[in-house]
Design an enzyme around this catalytic site. Structure first.
Site, PDB file in Angstrom:
ATOM      1  CG  ASP A  33      -6.711  -3.767   7.568  1.00 49.71           C
ATOM      2  OD1 ASP A  33      -5.644  -4.764   8.424  1.00 49.71           O
ATOM      3  OD2 ASP A  33      -5.328  -4.472   5.596  1.00 49.71           O
ATOM      4  CB  SER A 121     -15.102  -1.309  -1.463  1.00 52.77           C
ATOM      5  OG  SER A 121     -14.703  -2.212  -1.726  1.00 52.77           O
TER       6      SER A 121
END
Ligand code: ADP
Length: 173
Positions: A33, A121
């Protein structure tokens, strides 16, 4: 649908859409991110803030996906998704499957022909790497006939992750 593995930094991959393993705030974070926002520039954050101010006041739910501009990245769009936290989430496998599905559905709606995925994840959110890769490959394969996306690029960040992808892709679907 063609499935390929390309180890490295996802921000440099030349595809129509790259997927961001975001958090539900959509306002930035660490890992992939942070790398996407750094490389893509402030336009991406402006776009996610606008989404928060309009249709997503409570943030993006785990397992869902939404697209924005890719700013100055080579890609045209960033598709943000929120993976489940491995240690905490009930029904986590279903939610991780949903991330890959929703990203491909959003890519399909945009008309993106090629999409690159990080291993959702598998970083701070703690999913065991071999299983994270198995879910990624199996779910994308299961969507091959449901979307018009022609090419999916899996982008492992390490050599050990790259091996896991190659092993999983070598298994029969
Ligand atoms: P999550 O919070 O969903 O676990 P992370 O960003 O922490 O997301 O990690 C997801 C995966 O992306 C990890 O395997 C991490 O090593 C990898 N990663 C981190 N930076 C990059 C990058 N620039 N390109 C591709 N993969 C990356």
């Amino acid at each position: 649908m063609e499935l390929v593995v390309q180890r490295g930094d996802i921000t440099t991959v030349e595809v129509d859409a790259i997927v961001n393993a975001a958090n539900s705030t959509l306002l930035g974070g660490g890992g992939v991110d942070g790398a996407i926002h750094r490389a893509g520039g402030p336009e991406i954050l402006e776009a996610t803030k606008a989404l928060r101010a309009s249709e997503l006041p409570d943030g993006l739910p785990t397992g869902d996906a939404v697209a924005t501009t890719a700013g100055r990245l080579p890609a045209r769009w960033v598709i943000h998704t929120v993976g489940p936290v491995y240690a905490k989430t009930k029904d986590r496998r279903h939610l991780l499957v949903s991330c890959y599905r929703r990203c491909l559905e959003v890519a399909d709606e945009l008309g993106a022909n090629s999409v690159a995925f990080p291993t959702i994840s598998a970083g701070v959110y703690g999913w065991p790497h071999d299983d994270a890769v198995a879910v990624a490959v199996d779910t994308v394969r299961s969507m091959a006939l449901a979307v018009a996306v022609e090419k999916v690029v899996f982008v492992p960040f390490s050599e050990t992750m790259e091996t896991l992808y190659n092993d999983q892709l070598a298994k029969e679907a």
